[in-house]
Design a protein around this motif. Structure first.
Motif, mmCIF file in Angstrom:
data_model
loop_
_atom_site.group_PDB
_atom_site.id
_atom_site.type_symbol
_atom_site.label_atom_id
_atom_site.label_comp_id
_atom_site.label_asym_id
_atom_site.label_seq_id
_atom_site.Cartn_x
_atom_site.Cartn_y
_atom_site.Cartn_z
ATOM 1 N N ASN A 151 0.835 -1.202 0.000
ATOM 2 C CA ASN A 151 0.000 0.000 0.000
ATOM 3 C C ASN A 151 0.867 1.248 0.000
ATOM 4 O O ASN A 151 0.581 2.231 -0.692
ATOM 5 C CB ASN A 151 -0.906 -0.027 1.229
ATOM 6 N N LEU A 152 1.952 1.221 0.780
ATOM 7 C CA LEU A 152 2.862 2.365 0.836
ATOM 8 C C LEU A 152 3.716 2.467 -0.428
ATOM 9 O O LEU A 152 4.017 3.561 -0.901
ATOM 10 C CB LEU A 152 3.758 2.265 2.075
ATOM 11 N N LYS A 153 4.105 1.321 -0.989
ATOM 12 C CA LYS A 153 4.897 1.337 -2.214
ATOM 13 C C LYS A 153 4.101 1.919 -3.379
ATOM 14 O O LYS A 153 4.639 2.629 -4.218
ATOM 15 C CB LYS A 153 5.348 -0.089 -2.573
ATOM 16 N N GLY A 154 2.790 1.622 -3.407
ATOM 17 C CA GLY A 154 1.992 2.090 -4.529
ATOM 18 C C GLY A 154 2.354 1.359 -5.798
ATOM 19 O O GLY A 154 3.008 0.321 -5.785
ATOM 20 N N PHE A 155 1.946 1.916 -6.932
ATOM 21 C CA PHE A 155 2.191 1.229 -8.206
ATOM 22 C C PHE A 155 3.279 1.883 -9.035
ATOM 23 O O PHE A 155 3.557 1.470 -10.149
ATOM 24 C CB PHE A 155 0.894 1.112 -9.029
ATOM 25 N N ILE A 416 -6.949 10.580 -8.551
ATOM 26 C CA ILE A 416 -6.999 9.916 -7.247
ATOM 27 C C ILE A 416 -5.580 9.873 -6.691
ATOM 28 O O ILE A 416 -4.653 9.423 -7.362
ATOM 29 C CB ILE A 416 -7.539 8.483 -7.349
ATOM 30 N N VAL A 417 -5.427 10.340 -5.456
ATOM 31 C CA VAL A 417 -4.164 10.219 -4.743
ATOM 32 C C VAL A 417 -4.331 9.082 -3.737
ATOM 33 O O VAL A 417 -5.180 9.150 -2.848
ATOM 34 C CB VAL A 417 -3.796 11.518 -3.997
ATOM 35 N N PHE A 418 -3.551 8.026 -3.900
ATOM 36 C CA PHE A 418 -3.655 6.886 -3.004
ATOM 37 C C PHE A 418 -2.777 7.120 -1.777
ATOM 38 O O PHE A 418 -1.578 7.380 -1.899
ATOM 39 C CB PHE A 418 -3.236 5.593 -3.716
ATOM 40 N N GLU A 419 -3.404 7.041 -0.615
ATOM 41 C CA GLU A 419 -2.664 7.166 0.633
ATOM 42 C C GLU A 419 -2.341 5.768 1.161
ATOM 43 O O GLU A 419 -3.182 4.876 1.080
ATOM 44 C CB GLU A 419 -3.500 7.930 1.670
ATOM 45 N N PRO A 420 -1.138 5.542 1.671
ATOM 46 C CA PRO A 420 -0.131 6.555 2.009
ATOM 47 C C PRO A 420 0.956 6.748 0.952
ATOM 48 O O PRO A 420 1.864 7.529 1.144
ATOM 49 C CB PRO A 420 0.485 5.968 3.265
ATOM 50 N N SER A 421 0.895 6.023 -0.170
ATOM 51 C CA SER A 421 2.010 6.053 -1.116
ATOM 52 C C SER A 421 2.124 7.378 -1.859
ATOM 53 O O SER A 421 3.168 7.705 -2.393
ATOM 54 C CB SER A 421 1.857 4.927 -2.140
ATOM 55 N N LYS A 422 0.991 8.141 -1.929
ATOM 56 C CA LYS A 422 0.906 9.403 -2.676
ATOM 57 C C LYS A 422 0.929 9.179 -4.189
ATOM 58 O O LYS A 422 1.069 10.142 -4.952
ATOM 59 C CB LYS A 422 2.033 10.376 -2.295
ATOM 60 N N LEU A 489 -7.650 8.754 -1.466
ATOM 61 C CA LEU A 489 -8.305 7.479 -1.129
ATOM 62 C C LEU A 489 -7.473 6.701 -0.122
ATOM 63 O O LEU A 489 -6.267 6.525 -0.292
ATOM 64 C CB LEU A 489 -8.528 6.653 -2.400
ATOM 65 N N HIS A 490 -8.131 6.226 0.944
ATOM 66 C CA HIS A 490 -7.499 5.420 1.987
ATOM 67 C C HIS A 490 -8.243 4.097 2.099
ATOM 68 O O HIS A 490 -9.476 4.064 2.040
ATOM 69 C CB HIS A 490 -7.573 6.095 3.364
#
Length: 505
Positions: A151-155, A416-422, A489-490
């Motif tokens: 989740n923190l790494k993101g895509f 969309i900004v995905f938290e916590p990866s930003k 989005l969390h």
């Protein structure tokens, strides 16, 4: 971690903590005029103070191993992403167990074994049962850690960057020479080595509570609410950072007289909801859209099936194609979906046994959707857009455009900004009443990350309540911040007995 953090932010955090601790005299339980009061730091306040001072993201999921995450730039082209467990407990010489996770939703998985442990008078039998529970609990904790990492790494994670897990610890005490002090320390937060688990001891009065080790750390499992605790040693044996001297306010109640209440104006709009529809996770839509029947119409499927027969003529027995033919002709109604899913799974199992990877790939293309196909569903979407017409796109709720018409995607798109990866992705509203959020470029972009990484699912593995319980994730929160049009989005945990103020459902 501490040495990598910004000095000004560390000073701000210190002011927050010492400011709270200076009011300790307000919280005395008994009349005590001595000067040996141990400074008080409320754990939830500490979490909020840390998040605010360091611009950290709250890890707002159920019973997670982490309380916050932050991204720290270490050079022009690299950064460290920290997952942080925030702890505060009184300083003691020796060791102290602290709760690090809870698996209440999974209690039923080992309730029979706990009962066996209670009744058994055979020590070896109890040890074997205790070890099996310790392994299950450790697997779930490690699963949550893996999910949180992804989740923190993101895509868009850069291989030059790194992820580190750490416990940040405040340990208050009263020192005879120095007076009230808060010791600051940190300790590595590690996955449990399941292969090296050994049971050390059990409680005499309650044998279903036991202590185990993996050679690196010592843990305790308590059967009430299925809690996992870890032994923290004397903070001086950890990475001791610094001592903060606390100055108590002479009359702390006067401080409260001057305080008013003011809302945090950073978040200007917030909505949260449970994953699924009416409390149930849809098996053929939403996050499981990949599990629906093939999106191709029957005539297209029949043409593709004829091509497949021709391609593998003489290599594959005709009986397989007969079954494929029946699957293609089966209806797609809601009532027929489970039968079609069962037939599809049987076909794939039989094809896997053949051992022809190309044939398996082609059959999947014929009867299955892309394994990463999914969308984020908005419950009661029509009503949501009427009440909040400007949330996703200004005034879109008043004239919501339905369907996935490519001409309209731009009008319905937002960031969309995905938290916590930003991480940021371009998304848009689609389907009837704008009930679905999909990625603009490819519908599968979201699935590659959310299904495989956040939910830790294998290809074609269906998302279930059991998996969400294991991860401590069962909800979504979308927020808008002041001065930004992006949607943040969390993934969160929603307690049915204490619904959040922004709950929509």
């Amino acid at each position: 971690m501490w040495n990598e953090l910004n000095d000004e932010k560390k000073e701000q955090y210190k002011r927050y903590i010492l400011g709270f601790a200076s009011l300790t005299e307000c919280f005395k339980q008994k009349k005590d005029e001595s000067q040996t009061t141990i400074p008080m730091v409320h754990s939830k306040y500490q979490e909020k103070a840390f998040q605010r001072a360091f611009d950290a993201t709250c890890e707002d999921v159920g019973n997670t191993s982490y309380d916050a995450s932050l991204i720290q730039q270490v050079s022009n082209d690299s950064e460290i992403r920290y997952l942080i467990g925030i702890k505060t407990f009184q300083y003691k010489l020796g060791e102290s167990f602290q709760k690090i996770a809870q698996f209440k939703k999974n209690h039923g998985d080992w309730i029979d074994r706990l009962e066996q442990i209670r009744k058994s008078e055979n020590l070896k039998e109890r040890r074997d049962l205790q070890k099996s529970i310790a392994e299950d609990v450790s697997r779930l904790r490690n699963l949550r850690i893996d999910s949180s990492r992804e989740n923190l790494k993101g895509f868009n994670f850069d291989p030059k960057d790194s992820i580190k897990e750490v416990y940040h610890i405040l340990s208050p005490l009263f020192d005879e020479k120095e007076g009230p002090i808060i010791k600051v320390g940190e300790k590595n937060l590690e996955k449990i080595d399941i292969q090296k688990i050994e049971i050390l001891e059990e409680e005499k009065q309650k044998v279903e509570n036991f202590i185990f080790s993996d050679g690196k750390n010592v843990y305790k499992f308590t059967s009430a609410d299925s809690q996992l605790w870890m032994k923290f040693k004397d903070i001086q044996e950890m990475t001791g950072i610094i001592d903060w001297s606390v100055q108590y306010v002479e009359d702390p109640f006067k401080v409260f007289e001057t305080l008013g209440s003011k809302k945090d104006d950073q978040v200007i709009e917030s909505h949260s909801w449970r994953i699924g529809k009416n409390g149930k996770i849809e098996r053929y839509s939403g996050f499981n859209a990949f599990n629906a029947v093939s999106s191709k119409n029957p005539k297209q499927l029949e043409k593709k099936l004829l091509k497949l027969k021709e391609k593998y003529r003489g290599k594959i027995d005709d009986s397989f194609f007969d079954r494929l033919d029946r699957d293609v002709k089966m209806g797609n109604s809601e009532k027929e979906r489970p039968k079609k899913e069962e037939e599809r799974n049987r076909i794939l199992e039989n094809v896997e046994q053949i051992g022809n990877a190309d044939f398996l790939r082609d059959v999947r293309k014929l009867i299955c959707r892309d394994p990463n196909e999914m969308y984020i569903g908005i419950p009661k979407a029509k009503k949501f857009h009427k009440l909040y017409p400007d949330f996703f796109v200004p005034d879109l709720g008043n004239k919501i455009i339905t369907g996935a018409d490519k001409k309209n995607r731009k009008k319905q798109s937002f960031r969309i900004v995905f938290e916590p990866s930003k991480d940021i992705i371009e998304a848009y509203l689609t389907q009837d009443s704008g009930k679905a959020v999909e990625s603009v470029a490819r519908q599968t972009d979201l699935g590659e990350w959310i299904l495989r990484k956040v939910f830790q699912l294998k290809e074609y593995e269906v998302l279930t309540h059991e998996r969400l319980d294991e991860l401590g994730i069962n909800g979504i929160r979308v927020q808008k911040y002041k001065g930004s049009n992006s949607i943040h989005l969390h993934f969160i945990w929603i307690d049915d007995d204490h619904l959040p103020d922004d709950y929509w459902g």
